[in-house]
Scaffold this active site. Structure first.
Site, short mmCIF file in Angstrom:
data_model
loop_
_atom_site.label_atom_id
_atom_site.label_comp_id
_atom_site.label_asym_id
_atom_site.label_seq_id
_atom_site.Cartn_x
_atom_site.Cartn_y
_atom_site.Cartn_z
N TYR A 204 16.34 -19.79 -10.12
CA TYR A 204 15.54 -19.26 -11.21
C TYR A 204 14.01 -20.26 -11.38
CZ TYR A 204 19.28 -16.41 -13.21
OH TYR A 204 20.34 -15.55 -13.13
N PRO A 296 17.21 -8.40 -16.85
CA PRO A 296 17.98 -9.08 -15.91
C PRO A 296 18.09 -10.40 -16.15
CG PRO A 296 16.12 -8.17 -14.91
CD PRO A 296 15.84 -7.64 -16.29
N LYS A 300 23.33 -10.52 -17.86
CA LYS A 300 24.12 -9.90 -18.71
C LYS A 300 24.46 -8.82 -18.91
CE LYS A 300 25.35 -13.77 -20.69
NZ LYS A 300 26.15 -13.94 -19.59
N TYR A 388 25.32 -18.32 -20.34
CA TYR A 388 25.27 -17.67 -19.03
C TYR A 388 26.75 -17.32 -18.57
CZ TYR A 388 23.40 -17.07 -14.38
OH TYR A 388 22.97 -16.31 -13.26
#
Ligand code: APR
Ligand code: PHB
Length: 394
Positions: A204, A296, A300, A388
């Site tokens: 990320y 997104p 989840k 997460y």
């Protein structure tokens, strides 16, 4: 004259929510039919996310649809956050006492569910037109057209699993429903390619040019995203433009080692947070994207959908097997606790990682401070990690 039929549960929508619900009910001996607007081929052509929490994997195991997932799914112990030119790992396994996530594309999961349903002989009507739902305060009925004929299904319950643009939520009287929504001023341009992923874990990336995500579907197939403006058209991006932009946003090591290749798919998706309350209207129950959408960034969406389905299946089984209605009555509140936790986590990840189009340097400084905090403080990293991988209790 409409062709009439009766089942216990009529399910609208054959996405991962409708298909898993159908499978759990079928296994419990509750007869059900799925009515889907599109063709099976069209449903399988949609490219969606692919990170499964352990509880989702356990549920798919229970449903008897996880054999290929166990063979082909990739277990990830952690994820990487890239900012300021460097990459930092968040180790889920260490921070959460052994929890991990499994990377397995939603398309593959949908295919497994469809094949199992077909093999077990449970009915799905694809390309059902003008689906409408009626009488869910007393005697529910689902109507649709197929091959020019009119069909009617009487049932005890209707499950609205028809996604954000579906017909079931839209059929609820306005006074009976409240919706909460946030639309983000940017989208994600995604590219799928038959190239080895740049990293064993997802990356990320926060970058002054905008967010980027390096994900994957298998050891030979990669999925990448770059933040883009809302009016962006996928067709106006050549593959080369995409790879150049992605390389600018990832850390130098990733930019250096990234293998590029022709795209298999390229598309733009908007980002949205949305919740409808309640999720039950008499004998109509909403599940998955029909009731809620998350951006997104927190991975989840699919997990929340399958969690709704677990609660709905348990509630219906308890009703049919024991005549108890407590789980049906608490369904909406039980789902919404987890939904709002996921809404918060997803909005928080989105805010931390994206470039705000009207933001200033102050915003960027706050994001970088937050990113340093989650990658250096054990408490902050644990908070990200446990959200997460999925919380046990919400
Ligand atoms: N009649 C019948 N079917 C419909 C109708 C309608 N009017 N409208 C939509 N559908 C179908 C769609 O074609 C789709 O196949 O309902 C299905 C809904 O599937 P999804 O949108 O995939 O929703 P859901 O099954 O809840 O799955 C949630 O999808 O978007 C992701 O992040 C999300 O991973 C999550 C998952
Ligand atoms: C994906 O692989 O498509 C993906 C992974 C993680 C996300 C979103 C999308 O947070």
């Amino acid at each position: 004259m409409a062709q009439a039929k009766r089942v216990q549960v009529a399910i609208v929508g054959a996405g991962p929510s409708g298909l898993l619900l159908g499978q759990l009910l079928h296994r419990a001996g509750i007869d059900n039919i799925i009515v889907e607007l599109r063709s099976a081929q069209y449903v399988l052509g949609r490219i969606r996310a692919g990170v499964l929490e352990q509880t989702t994997v356990d549920l798919l195991d229970e449903a008897g649809v996880a054999a290929r997932l166990h063979r082909e799914g990739l277990i990830h112990d952690g994820t990487q956050m890239a900012f300021g030119g460097k990459r930092h790992q968040i180790n889920f396994r260490k921070l959460t006492g052994g929890k991990t996530v499994t990377v397995y594309g939603q398309t593959e999961l949908t295919r497994d569910l469809m094949e199992t349903r077909h093999e077990e002989g449970a009915p799905t009507i694809y390309e059902a037109l003008d689906v409408s739902v009626h009488g869910f305060d007393a005697k529910p009925v689902v109507r649709f057209h197929k091959d020019g004929a009119e069909h009617e299904i009487g049932c005890d319950f209707i499950a609205g699993c028809d996604g954000y643009h579906g017909v079931t939520r839209a059929s609820v009287p306005a006074a009976a429903i409240r919706t909460f929504e946030r639309v983000y001023p940017f989208g994600w341009l995604g590219l799928l390619s038959e190239t080895p992923p740049v990293s064993e874990e997802l990356i990320y990336c926060n970058h002054p040019r905008g967010f980027a995500l390096c994900s994957m579907r298998s050891p030979t197939r990669s999925r990448y995203y770059v933040q883009c403006s809302l009016d962006e058209k996928a067709e106006s991006w050549t593959d080369q433009m995409f790879w150049d932009e992605l390389r600018r946003r990832v850390d130098p090591e990733a930019a250096e080692s990234m293998v590029t290749g022709p795209s298999i798919e390229k598309s733009v998706a908007p980002l949205r947070s949305f919740v409808a309350e309640p999720m039950r209207f008499g004998k109509l129950f909403l599940a998955g994207d029909a009731a809620h959408i998350v951006p997104p960034t927190g991975a989840k969406g699919l997990n929340l959908a399958e969690h709704d389905v677990r609660l709905l299946a348990d509630a219906l089984i308890d009703w049919y097997d024991h005549g108890r209605r407590d789980l049906l009555d608490s369904y909406s509140a039980d789902c919404l606790r987890r939904v709002w936790r996921a809404e918060h986590f997803s909005a928080w990840m989105t805010a931390m990682l994206h470039k705000a189009p009207n933001g200033d340097e102050f915003d960027e400084k706050l994001q970088l401070s937050q990113l340093r905090y989650v990658t250096t403080s054990r408490a902050a990293a644990t908070s990200l990690a446990e959200n997460y991988v999925g919380l046990d209790r919400v």
